[in-house]
Motif scaffolding. Structure first.
Motif, PDB file in Angstrom:
ATOM      1  N   VAL A  12      -3.960   5.714   0.786  1.00  0.00           N
ATOM      2  CA  VAL A  12      -5.067   6.080  -0.097  1.00  0.00           C
ATOM      3  C   VAL A  12      -4.572   6.153  -1.529  1.00  0.00           C
ATOM      4  O   VAL A  12      -3.376   6.294  -1.783  1.00  0.00           O
ATOM      5  N   GLN A  13      -5.502   6.073  -2.465  1.00  0.00           N
ATOM      6  CA  GLN A  13      -5.159   6.179  -3.868  1.00  0.00           C
ATOM      7  C   GLN A  13      -5.238   7.621  -4.334  1.00  0.00           C
ATOM      8  O   GLN A  13      -5.868   8.464  -3.697  1.00  0.00           O
ATOM      9  N   VAL A  14      -4.568   7.905  -5.430  1.00  0.00           N
ATOM     10  CA  VAL A  14      -4.600   9.241  -6.009  1.00  0.00           C
ATOM     11  C   VAL A  14      -6.046   9.690  -6.213  1.00  0.00           C
ATOM     12  O   VAL A  14      -6.875   8.937  -6.722  1.00  0.00           O
ATOM     13  N   GLY A  15      -6.325  10.926  -5.797  1.00  0.00           N
ATOM     14  CA  GLY A  15      -7.668  11.463  -5.916  1.00  0.00           C
ATOM     15  C   GLY A  15      -8.565  11.159  -4.737  1.00  0.00           C
ATOM     16  O   GLY A  15      -9.682  11.684  -4.669  1.00  0.00           O
ATOM     17  N   PRO A  88       0.309  11.993  -5.204  1.00  0.00           N
ATOM     18  CA  PRO A  88       1.493  11.304  -4.671  1.00  0.00           C
ATOM     19  C   PRO A  88       2.429  12.244  -3.920  1.00  0.00           C
ATOM     20  O   PRO A  88       3.080  11.816  -2.956  1.00  0.00           O
ATOM     21  N   GLU A  89       2.487  13.499  -4.322  1.00  0.00           N
ATOM     22  CA  GLU A  89       3.330  14.484  -3.655  1.00  0.00           C
ATOM     23  C   GLU A  89       2.886  14.774  -2.226  1.00  0.00           C
ATOM     24  O   GLU A  89       3.642  15.364  -1.449  1.00  0.00           O
ATOM     25  N   THR A 118       1.728  11.066  11.856  1.00  0.00           N
ATOM     26  CA  THR A 118       0.951   9.978  11.284  1.00  0.00           C
ATOM     27  C   THR A 118       1.251   9.895   9.792  1.00  0.00           C
ATOM     28  O   THR A 118       1.278  10.906   9.096  1.00  0.00           O
ATOM     29  N   GLN A 119       1.506   8.695   9.318  1.00  0.00           N
ATOM     30  CA  GLN A 119       1.922   8.494   7.936  1.00  0.00           C
ATOM     31  C   GLN A 119       0.730   8.555   6.988  1.00  0.00           C
ATOM     32  O   GLN A 119      -0.286   7.890   7.197  1.00  0.00           O
ATOM     33  N   VAL A 120       0.880   9.346   5.936  1.00  0.00           N
ATOM     34  CA  VAL A 120      -0.082   9.389   4.847  1.00  0.00           C
ATOM     35  C   VAL A 120       0.651   8.978   3.577  1.00  0.00           C
ATOM     36  O   VAL A 120       1.644   9.604   3.199  1.00  0.00           O
ATOM     37  N   THR A 121       0.174   7.937   2.936  1.00  0.00           N
ATOM     38  CA  THR A 121       0.781   7.460   1.711  1.00  0.00           C
ATOM     39  C   THR A 121      -0.261   7.477   0.597  1.00  0.00           C
ATOM     40  O   THR A 121      -1.326   6.871   0.732  1.00  0.00           O
ATOM     41  N   VAL A 122       0.058   8.171  -0.477  1.00  0.00           N
ATOM     42  CA  VAL A 122      -0.838   8.276  -1.620  1.00  0.00           C
ATOM     43  C   VAL A 122      -0.232   7.481  -2.765  1.00  0.00           C
ATOM     44  O   VAL A 122       0.841   7.815  -3.268  1.00  0.00           O
ATOM     45  N   SER A 123      -0.903   6.436  -3.172  1.00  0.00           N
ATOM     46  CA  SER A 123      -0.392   5.550  -4.208  1.00  0.00           C
ATOM     47  C   SER A 123      -0.942   5.947  -5.568  1.00  0.00           C
ATOM     48  O   SER A 123      -2.054   6.468  -5.689  1.00  0.00           O
ATOM     49  N   SER A 124      -0.166   5.673  -6.588  1.00  0.00           N
ATOM     50  CA  SER A 124      -0.577   5.963  -7.958  1.00  0.00           C
ATOM     51  C   SER A 124      -1.251   4.770  -8.611  1.00  0.00           C
ATOM     52  O   SER A 124      -1.852   4.890  -9.668  1.00  0.00           O
TER      53      SER A 124
END
Length: 124
Positions: A12-15, A88-89, A118-124
């Motif tokens: 997901v994206q930031v926010g 992102p944190e 389960t992996q959660v990745t937050v992209s900037s």
């Protein structure tokens, strides 16, 4: 015995927002206290949220208060984690954990049962 399975992770994206789910696929008839933990790259596994002792009151880590919401599912030993305003944190592997009565609800050492994460990745 308890067999926990997490789902709902992704990129997901930031926010943005994301909802995770955890369910016990085992045949144990007991009700367990369930919690969410996470482990980011190079970090210790840290507490995120729980219903303390399977009670009605939710407890959250300071880092996620106001952004994450834990809820109980309709099925026994099922919980969800609704995440919003993601940062992102927040990028980490998110784990579901369960125990009959954790001595310290915020300490991973006191939970006997864990999902695969389960992996959660937050992209900037």
């Amino acid at each position: 015995q308890v067999q926990l399975v997490e789902s709902g992770g992704g990129l997901v994206q930031v926010g943005g927002s994301l909802t995770l789910s955890c369910a016990d696929s085992g045949r144990d008839s007991r009700t367990y206290a369930m919690a969410w933990f996470r482990q980011g790259p190079g970090k210790e596994r840290e507490f995120v949220a729980t219903f303390k002792n399977a009670g009605p009151v939710a407890y959250y880590a300071d880092s996620v208060k106001g952004r994450f919401t834990i809820s109980k599912g309709n099925a026994k030993n099922t919980v969800h984690l609704q995440m919003s305003s993601l940062k992102p944190e927040d990028t980490a592997v998110y784990y579901c954990a369960a125990d009959e009565r954790p001595y310290q609800y915020y300490n991973a050492r006191f939970y006997d049962y864990w999902g695969q994460g389960t992996q959660v990745t937050v992209s900037s």
